[in-house]
Design a protein around this motif. Structure first.
Motif, mmCIF file in Angstrom:
data_model
loop_
_atom_site.group_PDB
_atom_site.id
_atom_site.type_symbol
_atom_site.label_atom_id
_atom_site.label_comp_id
_atom_site.label_asym_id
_atom_site.label_seq_id
_atom_site.Cartn_x
_atom_site.Cartn_y
_atom_site.Cartn_z
ATOM 1 N N SER A 1 0.824 -1.210 0.000
ATOM 2 C CA SER A 1 0.000 0.000 0.000
ATOM 3 C C SER A 1 0.858 1.259 0.000
ATOM 4 O O SER A 1 0.555 2.219 -0.714
ATOM 5 C CB SER A 1 -0.933 0.015 1.213
ATOM 6 N N ALA A 2 1.910 1.255 0.804
ATOM 7 C CA ALA A 2 2.802 2.420 0.857
ATOM 8 C C ALA A 2 3.467 2.640 -0.500
ATOM 9 O O ALA A 2 3.604 3.783 -0.962
ATOM 10 C CB ALA A 2 3.854 2.230 1.946
ATOM 11 N N ALA A 3 3.886 1.561 -1.148
ATOM 12 C CA ALA A 3 4.530 1.666 -2.462
ATOM 13 C C ALA A 3 3.564 2.211 -3.497
ATOM 14 O O ALA A 3 3.910 3.123 -4.272
ATOM 15 C CB ALA A 3 5.075 0.307 -2.895
ATOM 16 N N ILE A 4 2.357 1.680 -3.526
ATOM 17 C CA ILE A 4 1.361 2.135 -4.494
ATOM 18 C C ILE A 4 1.054 3.618 -4.280
ATOM 19 O O ILE A 4 1.006 4.390 -5.237
ATOM 20 C CB ILE A 4 0.092 1.261 -4.415
ATOM 21 N N ALA A 5 0.889 4.021 -3.025
ATOM 22 C CA ALA A 5 0.605 5.425 -2.720
ATOM 23 C C ALA A 5 1.751 6.338 -3.157
ATOM 24 O O ALA A 5 1.522 7.480 -3.553
ATOM 25 C CB ALA A 5 0.334 5.590 -1.226
ATOM 26 N N ALA A 6 2.986 5.826 -3.101
ATOM 27 C CA ALA A 6 4.158 6.629 -3.481
ATOM 28 C C ALA A 6 4.463 6.533 -4.974
ATOM 29 O O ALA A 6 5.372 7.202 -5.468
ATOM 30 C CB ALA A 6 5.370 6.189 -2.672
ATOM 31 N N GLY A 7 3.743 5.667 -5.681
ATOM 32 C CA GLY A 7 3.944 5.538 -7.118
ATOM 33 C C GLY A 7 5.161 4.725 -7.522
ATOM 34 O O GLY A 7 5.739 4.956 -8.588
ATOM 35 N N ILE A 8 5.553 3.783 -6.661
ATOM 36 C CA ILE A 8 6.693 2.915 -6.988
ATOM 37 C C ILE A 8 6.217 1.467 -7.074
ATOM 38 O O ILE A 8 5.109 1.143 -6.649
ATOM 39 C CB ILE A 8 7.842 3.053 -5.958
ATOM 40 N N PRO B 1 5.298 -1.980 -6.172
ATOM 41 C CA PRO B 1 5.078 -2.677 -4.903
ATOM 42 C C PRO B 1 5.886 -3.974 -4.808
ATOM 43 O O PRO B 1 6.330 -4.344 -3.720
ATOM 44 C CB PRO B 1 3.577 -2.940 -4.873
ATOM 45 N N ASP B 2 6.104 -4.651 -5.936
ATOM 46 C CA ASP B 2 6.871 -5.899 -5.898
ATOM 47 C C ASP B 2 8.316 -5.638 -5.493
ATOM 48 O O ASP B 2 8.856 -6.328 -4.620
ATOM 49 C CB ASP B 2 6.820 -6.613 -7.251
ATOM 50 N N TYR B 3 8.948 -4.671 -6.122
ATOM 51 C CA TYR B 3 10.326 -4.336 -5.755
ATOM 52 C C TYR B 3 10.401 -3.822 -4.324
ATOM 53 O O TYR B 3 11.334 -4.144 -3.579
ATOM 54 C CB TYR B 3 10.923 -3.288 -6.690
ATOM 55 N N PHE B 4 9.423 -3.013 -3.911
ATOM 56 C CA PHE B 4 9.460 -2.447 -2.565
ATOM 57 C C PHE B 4 9.336 -3.542 -1.509
ATOM 58 O O PHE B 4 10.044 -3.518 -0.504
ATOM 59 C CB PHE B 4 8.370 -1.383 -2.395
ATOM 60 N N VAL B 5 8.460 -4.519 -1.733
ATOM 61 C CA VAL B 5 8.332 -5.628 -0.789
ATOM 62 C C VAL B 5 9.659 -6.391 -0.703
ATOM 63 O O VAL B 5 10.119 -6.738 0.391
ATOM 64 C CB VAL B 5 7.158 -6.555 -1.181
ATOM 65 N N ARG B 6 10.295 -6.629 -1.843
ATOM 66 C CA ARG B 6 11.604 -7.305 -1.832
ATOM 67 C C ARG B 6 12.642 -6.464 -1.085
ATOM 68 O O ARG B 6 13.496 -6.995 -0.377
ATOM 69 C CB ARG B 6 12.085 -7.552 -3.255
ATOM 70 N N GLN B 7 12.574 -5.162 -1.278
ATOM 71 C CA GLN B 7 13.522 -4.264 -0.606
ATOM 72 C C GLN B 7 13.370 -4.343 0.914
ATOM 73 O O GLN B 7 14.367 -4.462 1.634
ATOM 74 C CB GLN B 7 13.298 -2.831 -1.084
ATOM 75 N N ILE B 8 12.147 -4.263 1.385
ATOM 76 C CA ILE B 8 11.925 -4.308 2.836
ATOM 77 C C ILE B 8 12.319 -5.676 3.390
ATOM 78 O O ILE B 8 12.902 -5.777 4.476
ATOM 79 C CB ILE B 8 10.467 -3.947 3.184
ATOM 80 N N ASN B 9 12.057 -6.716 2.639
ATOM 81 C CA ASN B 9 12.494 -8.041 3.059
ATOM 82 C C ASN B 9 14.022 -8.086 3.165
ATOM 83 O O ASN B 9 14.573 -8.650 4.119
ATOM 84 C CB ASN B 9 11.981 -9.115 2.096
ATOM 85 N N GLN B 10 14.702 -7.477 2.210
ATOM 86 C CA GLN B 10 16.174 -7.435 2.234
ATOM 87 C C GLN B 10 16.668 -6.580 3.403
ATOM 88 O O GLN B 10 17.655 -6.912 4.046
ATOM 89 C CB GLN B 10 16.689 -6.867 0.899
ATOM 90 N N GLY C 1 7.491 6.352 4.930
ATOM 91 C CA GLY C 1 8.670 7.187 4.702
ATOM 92 C C GLY C 1 9.634 6.573 3.710
ATOM 93 O O GLY C 1 10.170 7.263 2.834
ATOM 94 N N ALA C 2 9.849 5.266 3.810
ATOM 95 C CA ALA C 2 10.760 4.588 2.881
ATOM 96 C C ALA C 2 10.211 4.622 1.460
ATOM 97 O O ALA C 2 10.967 4.829 0.501
ATOM 98 C CB ALA C 2 10.996 3.150 3.324
ATOM 99 N N ALA C 3 8.920 4.436 1.302
ATOM 100 C CA ALA C 3 8.317 4.484 -0.031
ATOM 101 C C ALA C 3 8.415 5.891 -0.618
ATOM 102 O O ALA C 3 8.734 6.055 -1.804
ATOM 103 C CB ALA C 3 6.865 4.025 0.027
ATOM 104 N N ARG C 4 8.176 6.909 0.202
ATOM 105 C CA ARG C 4 8.324 8.304 -0.272
ATOM 106 C C ARG C 4 9.770 8.564 -0.684
ATOM 107 O O ARG C 4 10.036 9.201 -1.705
ATOM 108 C CB ARG C 4 7.931 9.292 0.833
#
Length: 121
Positions: free
Chosen positions: A4-11, A13-22, A63-66
């Protein structure tokens, strides 16, 4: 929350989920050896500058997504460069681009190279 944070920030979501997992394995109590904290592994000073509560998963993910959205724009839509900047800092990535051109990633530390590759495939 991460998607949700990724979508709201326009990035992505698949990459962002992988990033947070990393970053933390989705552990909101993670602390790195260099002092980064929380689910998105913010340095306390960076979190304070951005108005992020690094201990709160929602605040940290938003914040990370922004920040990733901003970095992606800074690097002309190149999400790989944005990831590298999240890990090594925007100045380091710009220096790598200046020094290496299309081979910019090879100019960065192995940790950053592995970070980008593990997230982007």
């Amino acid at each position: 929350m991460a998607r949700s944070a990724a979508i709201a920030a326009g990035i992505s979501p698949d990459y962002f989920v992988r990033q947070i997992n990393q970053e933390s394995g989705f552990n909101p109590n993670a602390v790195s050896p260099v002092g980064a904290i929380g689910i998105a592994q913010f340095m306390p000073a960076t979190a304070a500058e951005m108005g992020v509560n690094a201990s709160d998963p929602q605040s940290s993910l938003t914040g990370a997504a922004r920040w990733m959205s901003s970095l992606t724009k800074q690097f002309g839509g190149d999400y790989g460069k944005a990831l590298a900047a999240y890990n090594a800092g925007p100045g380091a990535v710009q220096g790598a681009v200046n020094a290496g051109g299309g081979n910019w990633l090879a100019q960065l530390p192995a940790e950053t190279q592995n970070y980008v590759r593990s997230i982007m495939g």
